[in-house]
Scaffold this active site. Structure first.
Site, PDB file in Angstrom:
ATOM      1  N   TYR A 188       0.799  -1.198   0.054  1.00 36.94           N
ATOM      2  CA  TYR A 188       0.027   0.128  -0.086  1.00 36.94           C
ATOM      3  C   TYR A 188       0.991   1.127  -0.101  1.00 36.94           C
ATOM      4  O   TYR A 188       1.845   1.260   0.692  1.00 36.94           O
ATOM      5  CB  TYR A 188      -0.866   0.021   1.411  1.00 36.94           C
ATOM      6  N   GLU A 197      -3.192   7.634  -4.172  1.00 31.59           N
ATOM      7  CA  GLU A 197      -3.074   6.391  -3.267  1.00 31.59           C
ATOM      8  C   GLU A 197      -2.890   5.199  -4.446  1.00 31.59           C
ATOM      9  O   GLU A 197      -3.506   4.886  -5.381  1.00 31.59           O
ATOM     10  CB  GLU A 197      -4.124   6.203  -2.451  1.00 31.59           C
TER      11      GLU A 197
END
Ligand code: GDP
Ligand code: MN
Length: 387
Positions: free
Chosen positions: A101, A189
């Protein structure tokens, strides 16, 4: 301004972040063709502005044409948490060894950009932050220096990535930070950022929000704003550089200056009416701008009457009057207008309007009087002679 996954990936690619080759499609046949071009196996992905598409059945692997067709049929039109799927992204499927992530956003309390990274990717990152906070690396960046390679390497190493991909992950972080700054993003993101079996680091998903107020610096991003839930009139206003917000009522509003427009909304509401929009014509409204504004207001079918509330400072009343007269000649509105003109050159402005004898235009001296008149007109009640 939130971008769809494939739009975000376009920005990623622009800054050297690796993404899989793919194509967007809006019909089943289109999707099948795209899959053929991209090469099987492919992933068929719902393009909606909401996460958790995978869990909802909006991300499916297809090994061949019949599977691609089947998935495209199922996913197009699917409702994912209230978002209807109208676009698919078909990309060449990746083999996955690890899912990480990574994100960049502004930490307002620290007044610094924040880079977050975790080797626990592909899952809900809020859950990681809550249950295993030590697995989420949070690194503040000096905005004047930017994210250096050394910092990025340290983030990757501290995060616990496999030793052989530290460099690759660091490259991805530096590129992601560049996306965030260079594109004026508020959020960039990647979840998951994957490592393939042959040890390539690649963004498999993209969540990017751009700062709408900085969009004028990025003409090449202008076309990305056609997201699913944006109102078509608001989109048009944005393209024309007009401050317009659609509301639910039936009284069109135009004023000059955001403060005046907001008070106009209040006064109309107080008089028992319901505004159809916010529109700030700004300072120095010339005829062309007024015409543009009238067209935008009338593009909303719900509008039954329009209130022009102009207080001239820099804006001159006579100029607004000329604009309105020119606009009426062109647009020929079918709904009544109430016009309150005050301030700089108001006498001249009102005289011009009087002389033009525009059909269906009602003058008002004060804001309250204007509000009452427009509310009555919208309700179909007579209010005395037009100008
Ligand atoms: P989200 O559910 O909205 O976050 O959509 P993602 O794009 O993140 O996809 C969800 C999940 O689908 C990912 O976490 C992956 O596990 C899986 N996935 C997506 N693309 C691929 C791919 O190319 N290959 C494989 N094997 N899995 C994929
Ligand atoms: Mn994801």
């Amino acid at each position: 301004m939130d971008l769809l996954e494939y739009e975000g990936k376009q920005l990623f690619a622009r800054h050297g972040l690796r993404v899989s080759p793919g194509r967007a499609a809006t019909t089943v046949e289109d999707a099948v063709r795209a899959a053929g071009d991209v090469g099987y196996p492919v992933v068929v992905k719902a393009q909606v502005l909401i996460g958790g598409r995978g869990k909802a059945g909006g991300v499916k692997l297809a090994a061949d044409e019949s599977e691609a067709r089947q998935h495209a049929q199922n996913i197009l039109g699917m409702d994912i948490k209230g978002h209807i799927v109208r676009t698919l992204w078909i990309e060449h499927a990746s083999d996955i060894a690890s899912e990480y992530y990574a994100s960049v956003l502004l930490d307002r309390s620290a007044k610094r950009p924040l880079v977050m990274f975790s080797v626990e990717g592909g899952v809900d990152i809020e859950q990681v932050a809550e249950e295993t906070p030590e697995k989420l690396i949070r690194h503040h960046v000096d905005p004047l220096l930017g994210l250096s390679r050394e910092e990025a390497v340290k983030i990757a190493a501290d995060g616990g990535v496999d030793g052989d991909v530290v460099e690759g992950v660091a490259d991805a972080l530096v590129a992601l930070y560049e996306v965030w700054t260079a594109e004026d993003a508020t959020l960039a993101e990647i979840n998951p950022l994957i490592v393939t079996p042959d040890r390539e680091v690649r963004a498999l998903d993209a969540k990017v929000s751009l700062d709408g107020n900085a969009l004028y610096r990025h003409p090449e991003n202008q076309s990305l704003s056609d997201s699913e839930n944006e109102d078509p009139i608001e989109r048009r206003a944005k393209e024309e550089g007009v401050q317009y917000v659609k509301l639910d009522g039936d009284i069109g509003i135009l004023g000059n200056g955001a403060g005046l427009v907001m008070s106009t909304l209040d006064v109309v509401a107080q008089a028992g009416g319901s505004p159809a929009n916010f529109l700030d014509a700004g300072g120095g409204s010339d005829a062309e701008k007024i015409k543009q504004a009238v067209e935008l207001i009338l593009a909303n079918d719900a509008v039954k009457a329009v209130l022009f509330n102009i207080f001239g400072g820099i804006t001159r009343g006579d100029e607004v009057a000329r604009g309105l007269i020119a606009a009426f000649e062109d647009v020929k509105p079918s709904v009544p207008f109430v016009v309150r003109l005050d301030g700089t050159n108001d006498v001249e402005g009102r005289r011009l309007l009087d002389e033009a004898k525009l059909p269906n235009v009602y003058p008002a001296r004060t804001m309250d009087e204007a509000a009452e008149k427009v509310v009555a007109l919208a309700a179909g009640q007579p209010v005395g002679a037009a100008a």
